[in-house]
Design a protein around this motif. Structure first.
Motif, short mmCIF file in Angstrom:
data_model
loop_
_atom_site.label_atom_id
_atom_site.label_comp_id
_atom_site.label_asym_id
_atom_site.label_seq_id
_atom_site.Cartn_x
_atom_site.Cartn_y
_atom_site.Cartn_z
N UNK A 1 0.85 -1.19 0.00
CA UNK A 1 0.00 0.00 0.00
C UNK A 1 0.88 1.23 0.00
N UNK A 2 0.58 2.17 -0.88
CA UNK A 2 1.30 3.43 -0.95
C UNK A 2 0.30 4.57 -0.86
N UNK A 3 0.71 5.65 -0.26
CA UNK A 3 -0.15 6.82 -0.19
C UNK A 3 0.22 7.76 -1.33
N UNK A 4 -0.80 8.32 -1.96
CA UNK A 4 -0.61 9.30 -3.02
C UNK A 4 -1.37 10.56 -2.63
N UNK A 5 -0.86 11.69 -3.06
CA UNK A 5 -1.53 12.97 -2.82
C UNK A 5 -2.04 13.46 -4.16
N UNK A 6 -3.33 13.71 -4.25
CA UNK A 6 -3.94 14.20 -5.48
C UNK A 6 -4.27 15.68 -5.28
N UNK A 7 -3.76 16.50 -6.19
CA UNK A 7 -3.95 17.95 -6.13
C UNK A 7 -4.84 18.39 -7.29
N UNK A 8 -5.63 19.43 -7.07
CA UNK A 8 -6.35 20.05 -8.18
C UNK A 8 -5.36 20.92 -8.94
N UNK A 9 -5.30 20.76 -10.24
CA UNK A 9 -4.40 21.57 -11.07
C UNK A 9 -5.05 22.92 -11.35
N UNK A 10 -4.24 23.97 -11.38
CA UNK A 10 -4.76 25.32 -11.62
C UNK A 10 -5.45 25.43 -12.97
N UNK A 11 -4.94 24.71 -13.98
CA UNK A 11 -5.50 24.78 -15.32
C UNK A 11 -6.65 23.78 -15.53
#
Length: 67
Positions: free
Chosen positions: A2-12
Motif C-alpha cells: 500500500x502506498x499513499x498518493x496525494x492528489x492535487x487540483x491543477x490550476x489549469x
C-alpha cells in the motif's frame, strides 16, 4: 503493498498526483478516475526500473522482502 498518493487540483483544470514514498513518481489526469488509473501505471513504471546490482561476495546474504 500500500502506498499513499496525494492528489492535487491543477490550476489549469484536472488533477495531478504524487507518491511521496517514490521520489519523482508524478502523474496527471483530467478526471479523478483518469488520475487514479495513471497513478497505478506511474507506480508500476517506477517500481519496474532496473537498478544496477551491487557486488555480492560469497560472504554476503541476499534476501527478498515482501511488502
Amino acid at each position: 503493498m500500500n502506498l499513499k498518493a496525494i492528489i492535487h487540483e491543477a490550476e489549469e483544470g484536472g488533477y495531478w498526483a504524487e507518491v511521496p514514498a517514490l521520489p519523482g513518481c508524478l502523474t496527471q489526469g483530467e478526471t479523478m478516475d483518469e488520475v487514479t488509473a495513471n497513478l497505478r501505471e506511474a507506480i508500476e513504471g517506477w517500481l519496474s526500473v532496473e537498478t544496477p546490482e551491487g557486488t555480492v561476495t560469497s560472504k554476503d546474504q541476499v534476501i527478498e522482502l515482501a511488502l
